[in-house]
Design an enzyme around this catalytic site. Structure first.
Site, PDB file in Angstrom:
ATOM      1  N   CYS A 127      13.761   3.139 -22.216  1.00  0.00           N
ATOM      2  CA  CYS A 127      13.425   3.405 -20.816  1.00  0.00           C
ATOM      3  C   CYS A 127      11.914   3.349 -20.612  1.00  0.00           C
ATOM      4  O   CYS A 127      11.145   3.693 -21.515  1.00  0.00           O
ATOM      5  CB  CYS A 127      13.939   4.788 -20.399  1.00  0.00           C
ATOM      6  N   CYS A 209      15.921   0.894 -17.492  1.00  0.00           N
ATOM      7  CA  CYS A 209      16.055   2.266 -17.002  1.00  0.00           C
ATOM      8  C   CYS A 209      14.683   2.926 -16.868  1.00  0.00           C
ATOM      9  O   CYS A 209      13.710   2.485 -17.474  1.00  0.00           O
ATOM     10  CB  CYS A 209      16.940   3.100 -17.928  1.00  0.00           C
TER      11      CYS A 209
END
Lengths: 305, 312
Positions: A127, A209
């Protein structure tokens, strides 16, 4: 046969060489048939001997030594660049890659063709480390070379393998076409190479993400281009439940007059699209670390001293 | 009592054995053979020849690999630079003038700065260097077949496959370099910027072609935020300068050559050493997320206090 010219004297058929007229006709027909068959067989043999010609397209052909380069890159990536992937089966991946386009119409490529390849390569980027780019390839990649914890698509296994290569097959042959491959604009957009990049870009965006970043080119009019892969495929496939913010670094050519591209209509368009997806948009002109990269080429420039 | 003593010293004993044999019982100190070595080397060769430098003409990558692999059959402590002669002869190509970049102790920086041969051509961008870059290889000590556990370093034995490769490659690279020669050294390296015994000192400088070289330019780079151990004219750099002078080369030395320093600053952009005069100006022009992040948290209570004061 000279006899025939002078044989009009009698009505009756005069037999030639001791055989009847009917037999002569049969022989003639048989003779003609033999010639026709002989020609057909020769042509058939010649055609079979000659490899079926590939279709001619307007774009450059498959990269020379495509398979060796592809496989070598897979191994370099999994053994040297990201050794945590050392157990990857590159042979299988190579085969799945070529099966996606060999013996197929290079203008009829689909995402389905690449499904087996996609299933073999599931690499997710941590992420906050995804870096998209649009009309800024060199700068984005120079950045991730230095900032090794960020990934462009070309820093993931499949992107690394295919970067800069061209490939296509032919429905009439099991060989790669090294002479030419379809050109996106002049032949067809659903060609093997374009469909590959659309497919991997889609997954790259779907897997992203946290905070995602993009390097954009503020020195062109269409800084955010809805028709680019970034606009059409990547922004479109971001998952709002995973990605909460997109940060754009809009870079201008060092020599150009400073301007605020972040408030341009092009970027406002991007902002609106992201708003409908509930993704926060943050924009920065000439993000310092990337600006420093540009300065490497122009160290004497006033903005670099 | 005796049993307890044995039990407590057993882990220590195991540690000693492990230590004697290297990490995890490995024979040598260096990394083992890279897996799929052949595919990697052939792939890199094909990529260099077909994709990156078609202007250098056709090279027979299969023949090059065949020439390379003879060392994989040799005792890992008996591989000499000359064992790579055929390999080098088949893979060598000319290097553009003024583009050679020599270095010590800054491999990654050199690779970044060279920009894959667009800006400079260091040894790892030349075909033979590209094929061996970041790889390791050696035969097993007492058997045929490659050793994937470990390979000897110079501390194990001098004539090991990898060091001999780079010695031979360095010699060739040096011989084929011309014009202005650039050298990047690490002035923050505790053991000195110019290793008096090293690849550059022993296998590159001696092979410089005097008649093809115009001058030599040394860049002494320092790590951002780390001590400057040596700079131009100091310590080992001084030794290098004197050696070049003695050899009759025209040379110059620059501390923290600006373009390279700017590159180093990319991942230290907030460090004071990387502050640019223009940075102050650009902060004022930026969309102010800082203000909304930090300023906002200070301003709000102030405004509330002001508002309540006005109300009273």
């Amino acid at each position: 046969m000279a006899n025939h010219r002078f044989s009009s004297v009698s009505e009756e058929e005069k037999p030639c060489c001791g055989i009847s007229r009917k037999a002569q006709i049969c022989l003639c027909v048989l003779f003609v048939l033999l010639i026709v068959v002989g020609i057909a067989v020769s042509v058939g043999i010649l055609m079979w001997r000659q490899p079926p010609k590939h279709k001619e397209w307007k774009g450059p052909g498959t990269t020379a030594h495509f398979y060796e380069i592809l496989l070598g890159r897979c191994y370099t990536y999994t053994q040297v660049v990201r050794p945590e992937l050392r157990h990857t089966d590159c042979q299988k991946i190579g085969k799945a890659f070529t099966s996606a386009f060999l013996s197929k119409d290079p203008c009829g490529s689909t995402e389905q063709d690449y499904r087996p390849l996609m299933e073999l390569t599931t690499q997710t980027v941590p992420c906050d480390k995804t870096l998209f780019w649009s009309k800024s390839s060199e700068l984005a990649h120079d950045y991730t070379w230095v900032q090794r914890d960020m990934y462009t698509l070309e820093d993931t296994l499949l992107g690394y393998m295919a970067d800069g290569l061209k490939w296509c097959g032919d429905s009439g042959s099991s060989e790669m076409n090294y002479q030419s491959c379809p050109h996106w604009r002049e032949d067809c957009s659903n060609n093997s190479v374009s469909v590959f990049w659309n497919t991997v870009s889609k997954r790259f965006a779907e897997d992203a993400c946290g905070v995602v970043h993009v390097v954009l080119n503020g020195s062109i009019s269409n800084t955010f281009d809805e028709k680019s892969t970034f606009g059409r495929v990547e922004v479109f496939n971001l998952h709002p439940e995973k990605v909460h913010t997109l940060k754009a670094w809009v870079m201008h050519n060092i020599e150009s007059v400073p301007s605020d591209s972040c408030s341009s209509s092009s970027l406002n368009n991007l902002k609106q699209i992201l708003k409908t997806k509930n993704i926060i948009f943050v924009c920065q002109n000439n993000y310092r670390p990337v600006r420093l990269l540009q300065c490497v080429k122009n160290p004497e420039h006033s903005s670099c001293r | 009592m005796a049993a307890l003593g044995l039990a407590s010293s057993l882990p220590l004993l195991l540690l000693v054995i492990a230590g004697a044999g290297g990490a995890g019982g490995a024979r040598w100190r260096g990394e083992g053979t890279t897996r799929h070595l052949q595919s990697i080397i052939l792939g890199r060769c094909a990529e260099h020849v077909a994709l990156l430098h078609p202007e250098q003409g056709e090279k027979n990558c299969t023949a090059i690999w065949e020439a390379f692999k003879v060392v994989l059959d040799k005792d890992p402590c008996s591989v000499f630079p000359s064992d790579y002669d055929l390999f080098i002869n088949l893979s060598r190509h000319s290097i553009p003038t003024d583009k050679s970049l020599f270095w010590e102790n800054n491999h990654l920086l050199v690779t970044s700065y060279a920009e894959n041969a667009r800006r400079f051509v260091p040894v790892c961008s030349v075909l033979y260097g590209r094929m061996g870059d970041f790889l390791s290889w050696c035969r097993q000590e007492n058997a045929s077949g490659l050793d994937y556990q470990s390979c000897p370093t110079s501390e194990d034995c001098e004539n090991n496959p990898v060091d001999s490769f780079w010695k031979r490659a360095s010699m060739q690279y040096s011989r084929d370099s011309s014009g202005v020669i650039y050298v990047m050294l690490n002035g923050s390296e505790p053991t000195g910027a110019y290793p008096v015994k090293g690849f550059f000192a022993d296998f590159e400088i001696p092979y410089f072609q005097k008649d093809k070289i115009t001058r030599i330019e040394i860049w002494v780079m320092h790590e951002i935020g780390r001590p400057k151990v040596e700079s131009c004219g100091e310590g080992s750099v001084k030794i290098l300068e004197e050696r070049l002078k003695e050899m009759g080369f025209q040379y110059s030395c620059i501390n923290d050559h600006l373009p390279v320093k700017l590159l180093k600053c990319v991942d230290h952009s907030t460090h004071p050493d990387c502050a640019l005069k223009s940075a102050a100006a650009s902060i004022q022009r930026e969309v102010p997320p800082l203000w909304s992040e930090y300023g906002g948290s200070l301003i709000t209570p102030f405004l509330v206090a002001l508002a309540s004061a006005i109300q009273m």
